[in-house]
Scaffold this motif. Structure first.
Motif, PDB file in Angstrom:
ATOM      1  N   SER A 219      44.348  48.795  26.548  1.00 30.46           N
ATOM      2  CA  SER A 219      44.635  47.826  27.763  1.00 30.46           C
ATOM      3  C   SER A 219      44.703  48.449  29.093  1.00 30.46           C
ATOM      4  O   SER A 219      44.884  49.527  29.270  1.00 30.46           O
ATOM      5  CB  SER A 219      45.967  47.081  27.319  1.00 30.46           C
ATOM      6  OG  SER A 219      47.121  47.957  27.504  1.00 30.46           O
ATOM      7  N   GLY A 220      44.677  47.495  29.853  1.00 35.01           N
ATOM      8  CA  GLY A 220      44.801  47.835  31.400  1.00 35.01           C
ATOM      9  C   GLY A 220      44.922  46.791  32.257  1.00 35.01           C
ATOM     10  O   GLY A 220      44.212  45.751  32.104  1.00 35.01           O
TER      11      GLY A 220
ATOM     12  N   THR B  58      35.148  58.295  34.680  1.00 29.14           N
ATOM     13  CA  THR B  58      33.599  58.516  34.667  1.00 29.14           C
ATOM     14  C   THR B  58      32.888  57.522  33.668  1.00 29.14           C
ATOM     15  O   THR B  58      31.762  57.636  33.501  1.00 29.14           O
ATOM     16  CB  THR B  58      33.138  59.887  33.999  1.00 29.14           C
ATOM     17  OG1 THR B  58      33.660  59.952  32.597  1.00 29.14           O
ATOM     18  CG2 THR B  58      34.051  61.140  34.812  1.00 29.14           C
ATOM     19  N   THR B  59      33.624  56.590  33.149  1.00 28.02           N
ATOM     20  CA  THR B  59      33.245  55.394  32.086  1.00 28.02           C
ATOM     21  C   THR B  59      33.672  54.001  32.815  1.00 28.02           C
ATOM     22  O   THR B  59      33.893  53.117  32.076  1.00 28.02           O
ATOM     23  CB  THR B  59      33.957  55.493  30.773  1.00 28.02           C
ATOM     24  OG1 THR B  59      33.852  57.045  30.489  1.00 28.02           O
ATOM     25  CG2 THR B  59      33.250  54.937  29.551  1.00 28.02           C
ATOM     26  N   GLY B  60      33.594  53.928  34.112  1.00 25.74           N
ATOM     27  CA  GLY B  60      33.432  52.718  34.747  1.00 25.74           C
ATOM     28  C   GLY B  60      34.652  52.511  35.751  1.00 25.74           C
ATOM     29  O   GLY B  60      34.502  52.068  36.714  1.00 25.74           O
TER      30      GLY B  60
ATOM     31  N   PRO C 281      38.937  39.439  40.870  1.00 25.47           N
ATOM     32  CA  PRO C 281      38.525  38.906  39.517  1.00 25.47           C
ATOM     33  C   PRO C 281      37.356  39.825  39.044  1.00 25.47           C
ATOM     34  O   PRO C 281      37.433  39.980  37.469  1.00 25.47           O
ATOM     35  CB  PRO C 281      38.475  37.721  39.539  1.00 25.47           C
ATOM     36  CG  PRO C 281      39.078  37.208  40.975  1.00 25.47           C
ATOM     37  CD  PRO C 281      38.879  38.182  41.817  1.00 25.47           C
ATOM     38  N   LEU C 282      36.277  40.068  39.769  1.00 28.36           N
ATOM     39  CA  LEU C 282      35.436  40.469  39.233  1.00 28.36           C
ATOM     40  C   LEU C 282      35.477  41.922  38.781  1.00 28.36           C
ATOM     41  O   LEU C 282      35.167  42.486  37.744  1.00 28.36           O
ATOM     42  CB  LEU C 282      34.095  40.516  40.087  1.00 28.36           C
ATOM     43  CG  LEU C 282      32.670  40.757  39.599  1.00 28.36           C
ATOM     44  CD1 LEU C 282      31.638  40.100  40.304  1.00 28.36           C
ATOM     45  CD2 LEU C 282      32.525  42.221  39.829  1.00 28.36           C
TER      46      LEU C 282
ATOM     47  N   LEU D 108      36.988  46.407  34.919  1.00 28.79           N
ATOM     48  CA  LEU D 108      37.901  47.197  34.286  1.00 28.79           C
ATOM     49  C   LEU D 108      37.988  46.827  32.731  1.00 28.79           C
ATOM     50  O   LEU D 108      37.938  47.786  31.853  1.00 28.79           O
ATOM     51  CB  LEU D 108      39.207  46.903  34.629  1.00 28.79           C
ATOM     52  CG  LEU D 108      40.440  47.721  34.098  1.00 28.79           C
ATOM     53  CD1 LEU D 108      40.110  49.187  33.947  1.00 28.79           C
ATOM     54  CD2 LEU D 108      41.678  47.562  34.770  1.00 28.79           C
ATOM     55  N   GLU D 109      37.861  45.507  32.470  1.00 28.67           N
ATOM     56  CA  GLU D 109      37.910  45.284  31.027  1.00 28.67           C
ATOM     57  C   GLU D 109      36.669  45.780  30.297  1.00 28.67           C
ATOM     58  O   GLU D 109      36.739  46.250  28.866  1.00 28.67           O
ATOM     59  CB  GLU D 109      38.157  43.839  30.933  1.00 28.67           C
ATOM     60  CG  GLU D 109      37.870  43.213  29.419  1.00 28.67           C
ATOM     61  CD  GLU D 109      38.938  43.945  28.448  1.00 28.67           C
ATOM     62  OE1 GLU D 109      38.664  43.714  27.042  1.00 28.67           O
ATOM     63  OE2 GLU D 109      40.115  44.236  28.627  1.00 28.67           O
ATOM     64  N   LEU D 110      35.312  45.613  30.676  1.00 31.69           N
ATOM     65  CA  LEU D 110      34.205  46.063  30.149  1.00 31.69           C
ATOM     66  C   LEU D 110      34.282  47.683  30.239  1.00 31.69           C
ATOM     67  O   LEU D 110      33.740  48.336  29.258  1.00 31.69           O
ATOM     68  CB  LEU D 110      32.994  45.526  31.031  1.00 31.69           C
ATOM     69  CG  LEU D 110      32.792  44.283  30.966  1.00 31.69           C
ATOM     70  CD1 LEU D 110      31.637  43.639  31.595  1.00 31.69           C
ATOM     71  CD2 LEU D 110      32.690  43.696  29.378  1.00 31.69           C
TER      72      LEU D 110
END
Length: 473
Positions: free
Chosen positions: A196-197, A378-380, A390-391, A396-398
């Motif tokens: 989670s984040g 390094t992964t987003g 919001p975007l 972050l979720e992806l």
């Protein structure tokens, strides 16, 4: 620029003729493994279900597939939405991939309700991935500390700073003098999954109990029911997680059937200093290293009963480690006075379940969360693409989904050194491999170079993927 270019060989290197008219060649061929894994554990279909109201008009692209492609792109090392071109321009292998504007529009339509649905979809995929791990492998690996296994699951919570070089919604000055965001994240130490984040402004407090509670609850919701109930779940944080209300929440979760325990850092206050000074020498015992051997010049002692822990959950223990500091270590005035570096933790693990030595080295393993955060950047989530908050929260979720795809690849599909490899190594050896695409016998073949050092590992991963049990329906 089209045409043929000549490169003169240097030394023993052969002369090259470089041209840009190649056909039947694909780069980043190993990323197809991630895309197929996302389909195989039901992530793509779950995304499609929860995002169906956001289907872009007139494009023909499934929104769940767009979300999956974005996660695959991030796992592959992409940094911006435009990097979808790596997948899109190799349609023979990756199929139809949405344009950059279409992907932008999908992310822009994600609000807090949709974000919750994305989290639920990822939880469904995790349940399938864990079922596959138990059916085809030995299940979820255990965390090790002090030369032994830590029972159950271990959640590590920590915050990090993300620098922004332009004005973005809710970006703010940080406590380190920078400017950007201050997300709070939770990783599963057993596998490295990004549980989670929460994206937060740069001036968000490091020790905000409400944020820790929200991130922990989100992480627990990601754990399949069969493991969330009846399995010990250790929650580790640094001293930012030592707020009484947060630890009380961790304890109260047991009333809901969730066996949570905590191990958190604790500030060395003046009463704690007095308690440490009052400890007799005979209560200090040698500290342990992670392999179970004695740690040189480090000792551990139980402080429980000697420091006031009023307001903390009943049964809270306080443990201190003292150690000769390494050169360059920053010491407090107390440490300088004593000549040793001191660190204190709180835990509610019962005396019957672990000595102070074991519990201290178990907590020290929390430091691995810094590696997970470093790899996550390094992964987003090392940079955010939009001015809109919001975007960026959706991004972050992806990014967490991308981290999960890499973790599930290691757990389900890889062996040996690669099963413990960080994203950088996986990309270099597996994901970014080039291959030829050929057709014959009504089959589309991906031909990896016969001289690529890790060709057998990649081929074996594809074979394991094809043999995984598939989600029903």
């Amino acid at each position: 620029m089209e045409g043929t270019f000549y490169v003169q060989g240097i030394g023993s290197r052969p002369k090259l003729h470089v041209c840009t008219d190649g056909a039947g060649v694909v780069g980043h061929a190993g990323a197809r493994l991630l895309a197929d894994l996302a389909d195989g554990i039901g992530l793509t279909s779950s995304y499609s279900t929860v995002l169906s109201p956001l289907r872009p008009r007139g494009t023909g692209h499934d929104p769940g597939r767009i979300a999956t492609d974005l996660a695959v792109m991030l796992a592959d090392g992409g940094e911006a939405i435009a990097d979808l071109a790596v997948l899109r321009d190799q349609g023979e292998v990756f199929g139809p991939v949405a344009s950059t504007p279409t992907a932008w529009r999908l992310l822009a339509a994600v609000d807090e309700r949709v974000l919750d649905r994305l989290r639920s979809a990822r939880a469904q995929a995790r349940e399938m991935a864990w079922l596959q791990a138990f059916e085809t492998r030995s299940g979820i690996p255990a965390v090790k500390a002090g030369g032994r296994e830590v029972p159950g699951l271990v959640l590590d919570i920590d915050a990090t700073l993300i620098t922004c070089h332009s004005e973005k919604d809710q970006a703010a000055p940080t406590y380190k003098g920078g400017f950007g965001f201050h997300p709070l994240l939770c990783f599963l130490a057993n596998t490295g999954e990004g549980m989670s984040g929460r994206l937060r402004p740069g001036n968000a407090g490091a020790n905000t109990a409400a944020d820790h509670i929200a991130v922990l609850d989100d992480a627990l919701a990601q754990i399949p029911d069969a493991h969330r109930h009846g399995t010990d779940i250790l929650v580790r944080t640094d001293s930012a997680g030592s707020a009484k209300s947060f630890l009380t929440h961790v304890r109260e979760l047991r009333a809901r059937g969730v066996r949570t325990f905590f191990s958190v850092g604790y500030a060395i206050t003046e009463p704690v200093r007095r308690a440490i000074r009052a400890l007799p020498e005979q209560v200090w015992h040698s500290a342990l290293d992670q392999d179970g051997t004695l740690r040189e010049s480090a000792e551990v002692a139980e402080l429980t009963g000697m420091a006031d822990l009023a307001g903390y959950p009943a049964g809270t223990r306080i443990i201190v480690r003292r150690e000769r500091p390494h050169p360059g270590a920053q010491l407090s005035l107390f440490d300088q006075d004593e000549g040793l570096r001191h660190q204190v933790i709180l835990t509610d693990t019962p005396f019957t379940s672990g000595s102070a030595q074991f519990l201290e080295v178990r907590h020290r393993g929390h430091a691995t969360v810094e590696d997970h955060i470093r790899c996550g950047k390094t992964t987003g989530f090392g940079r955010f693409p939009s001015r809109r908050f919001p975007l960026n929260a959706a991004w972050l979720e992806l990014s967490l989904a991308a981290i999960d795809l890499l973790a599930w690849t290691r757990v389900l599909l890889l062996d040996g050194e690669l099963a413990a490899a960080e994203p950088k190594k996986l990309r270099y050896r597996i994901l970014h491999v080039a291959a030829r695409v050929t057709r014959g016998g009504r089959r589309l073949r991906l031909r990896i170079s016969a001289t690529w050092p890790w060709r057998h590992e990649l081929a074996a991963a594809f074979h394991r993927l094809a043999a995984l049990p598939r989600p029903a329906g």
